[in-house]
Design an enzyme around this catalytic site. Structure first.
Site, PDB file in Angstrom:
ATOM      1  N   ASP A  84       0.795  -1.230   0.000  1.00 33.11           N
ATOM      2  CA  ASP A  84       0.000   0.000   0.000  1.00 33.11           C
ATOM      3  C   ASP A  84       0.830   1.284   0.000  1.00 33.11           C
ATOM      4  O   ASP A  84       1.978   1.309   0.391  1.00 33.11           O
ATOM      5  CB  ASP A  84      -0.967   0.018   1.191  1.00 33.11           C
ATOM      6  CG  ASP A  84      -0.249  -0.134   2.532  1.00 33.11           C
ATOM      7  OD1 ASP A  84       0.690  -0.951   2.620  1.00 33.11           O
ATOM      8  OD2 ASP A  84      -0.617   0.576   3.487  1.00 33.11           O
ATOM      9  N   GLU A 141      -0.731  -1.877   5.129  1.00 33.48           N
ATOM     10  CA  GLU A 141       0.161  -1.846   6.301  1.00 33.48           C
ATOM     11  C   GLU A 141       0.014  -0.535   7.054  1.00 33.48           C
ATOM     12  O   GLU A 141       0.137  -0.488   8.266  1.00 33.48           O
ATOM     13  CB  GLU A 141       1.621  -2.050   5.870  1.00 33.48           C
ATOM     14  CG  GLU A 141       2.588  -2.256   7.038  1.00 33.48           C
ATOM     15  CD  GLU A 141       2.927  -0.978   7.787  1.00 33.48           C
ATOM     16  OE1 GLU A 141       3.020  -1.014   9.027  1.00 33.48           O
ATOM     17  OE2 GLU A 141       3.089   0.068   7.147  1.00 33.48           O
ATOM     18  N   GLU A 142      -0.246   0.541   6.301  1.00 29.86           N
ATOM     19  CA  GLU A 142      -0.261   1.889   6.887  1.00 29.86           C
ATOM     20  C   GLU A 142      -1.547   2.146   7.668  1.00 29.86           C
ATOM     21  O   GLU A 142      -2.552   2.566   7.120  1.00 29.86           O
ATOM     22  CB  GLU A 142      -0.112   2.956   5.785  1.00 29.86           C
ATOM     23  CG  GLU A 142       1.150   2.833   4.943  1.00 29.86           C
ATOM     24  CD  GLU A 142       2.419   3.279   5.690  1.00 29.86           C
ATOM     25  OE1 GLU A 142       2.328   3.683   6.856  1.00 29.86           O
ATOM     26  OE2 GLU A 142       3.493   3.191   5.079  1.00 29.86           O
ATOM     27  N   ARG A 181      17.176  -6.996  15.469  1.00 30.84           N
ATOM     28  CA  ARG A 181      17.509  -7.348  16.845  1.00 30.84           C
ATOM     29  C   ARG A 181      16.567  -8.442  17.334  1.00 30.84           C
ATOM     30  O   ARG A 181      15.450  -8.587  16.824  1.00 30.84           O
ATOM     31  CB  ARG A 181      17.457  -6.133  17.782  1.00 30.84           C
ATOM     32  CG  ARG A 181      16.084  -5.537  17.937  1.00 30.84           C
ATOM     33  CD  ARG A 181      16.105  -4.317  18.848  1.00 30.84           C
ATOM     34  NE  ARG A 181      16.244  -4.669  20.241  1.00 30.84           N
ATOM     35  CZ  ARG A 181      17.102  -4.087  21.082  1.00 30.84           C
ATOM     36  NH1 ARG A 181      17.893  -3.114  20.671  1.00 30.84           N
ATOM     37  NH2 ARG A 181      17.164  -4.460  22.337  1.00 30.84           N
TER      38      ARG A 181
END
Ligand SMILES: [Zn+2]
Ligand SMILES: [Zn+2]
Length: 396
Positions: A84, A141-142, A181
């Site tokens: 998106d 996703e946004e 990480r």
């Protein structure tokens, strides 16, 4: 199987040229959350042309491609890209700039989609691995949690996997530098709203009103104490106010009966998230009660913290090292103060999310700004990384 390097891929100039054109074509035609119809069609059509089995409709515009290795293996992994764009007016001046007013690929998801399609093409041409790869192309996703919607639509029931991997470009970081990480990496992004309700009245006679503006002001000032006195001192957390609404601009002499305060809450561990929600409500109540004002909290849990699993991070680091060299891989990157809905996938399946530098040249811009552009030089790096993840995971 020897590792694939970006140079191996660059040698195939036709492949890189086609991917660059594709990336720019998607860039020119940005589509926002759950409306990625054209992009989704491109993804599905290309996967099918590669001979990859596709499934459409999860999360509306989501596409899943399934590729089985030519060697036997029970293990299955998922590689995920987001598709998106954002509601931003582009100012890059590039020849392939957005053709859609008010929308642009300002987060690089055009590049993420392209890199995963490139990896799918190479892997489909020679599926020299043992097991199954699921290519996940997700919408929204946004802000709207397309990953969550795909999961609710049955993503991991229909396509069970042992591990899931995600990539995002890292704006203004050296090209190809990989960061990740173990454990919490990105924060939970929640929104909250407190409604203070009492009685208003004439500004000259405040004793006749309960006046919700006073507890609202005390509440805002007290928010810093949640971080300094409720959250453990070794846990990062943020509470910010983004909206205050009360009264009428034209009526400075009228005390309003209602004040709405809205903000965001960020945390990296579920326990801290609980503390923030509980404390915001308690502090609001504590400020309101002596004034005879009511305080009501609406706390909306949006994206959970993104938590990487140790084993998968080790494989991602191995793949990244094979791609760009160990010197360019930081496996103990600092926490990122943003949210990402890949966290919903990591709640269901262990996995690793990495960021790969988009370049730090003079033109480099941050994501979500009108001058951001995905760096096409990242394409061979991202494709090689994906291929090396498959090699690290499914080489048995
Ligand atoms: Zn973004
Ligand atoms: Zn993004």
């Amino acid at each position: 199987m020897p590792p694939i390097t970006p140079d191996d891929l660059r040698a195939d100039t036709d492949f890189i040229d086609r991917l660059t054109q594709l990336r720019r074509d998607i860039h020119a035609h940005p589509e926002t959350a759950f409306e990625e119809v054209r992009t989704s069609d491109i993804v599905a059509t290309r996967l099918e042309a590669m001979g990859i089995e596709i499934h459409r409709g999860l999360g509306g515009t989501g596409v899943v491609g399934t590729l089985r290795g030519k060697r036997p293996g029970q293990r299955a992994i998922a590689l995920r890209a987001d598709m998106d764009a954002l509601f931003i007016t582009e100012e890059t001046g590039k020849p392939y700039a957005s053709t859609v007013p008010g929308k642009m690929h300002a987060c690089g998801h055009d590049g993420h989609t392209t890199m995963l399609l490139g990896a799918a093409e190479k892997l489909a041409a020679d599926p020299d691995f043992a097991g199954t790869v699921q290519f996940i192309f997700q919408p929204a996703e946004e802000g709207l949690g397309g990953a969550r919607v795909m999961i609710e639509d049955g993503l991991f029931d229909l396509f069970p996997v042992d591990a899931v991997y995600g990539v995002h470009n890292a704006p203004k970081e050296p090209l190809g530098q990989v960061q990740t990480r173990v454990g919490p990496y990105m924060c939970a992004g929640d929104t909250w709203e407190v409604i203070f309700e009492g009685t208003g009245g004439h500004g000259a006679m405040p004793h006749n009103a309960t006046d919700p503006t006073i507890p609202a002001a005390q509440f805002i000032a007290s928010l810093a104490q949640i971080i300094s006195r409720k959250v453990p001192s070794n846990d990062p957390a943020v509470v910010s106010v983004g909206h205050i609404g009360a009264g009428d601009y034209n009526s400075p002499n009228i005390i309003p009966s209602r004040v709405v305060v809205r903000g965001t809450a960020r945390s990296y561990r579920p326990e801290v998230r609980d503390i923030l929600e509980q404390s915001i409500g308690a502090f609001a109540e504590g400020c309101a009660q002596p004034h005879g004002v009511s305080a009501r909290l609406i706390y909306t849990r949006r994206y959970p913290p993104l938590v990487n699993a140790a084993e998968e991070v080790a494989r991602a680091v191995q793949a990244a090292g094979a791609t760009v060299g160990a010197d360019l891989v930081d496996a103990e990157a600092p926490l990122v103060g943003g949210s990402e809905d890949f966290s919903f996938m990591l709640e269901k399946v262990p996995g690793a999310y990495v960021m790969i530098g988009n370049g730090d040249g003079p033109d480099a811009a941050f994501v979500h700004t009108p001058r951001f552009d995905f760096n096409d030089d990242l394409i061979p790096i991202g494709v090689a990384y994906w291929m090396n993840v498959v090699a690290a995971e499914l080489s048995a």
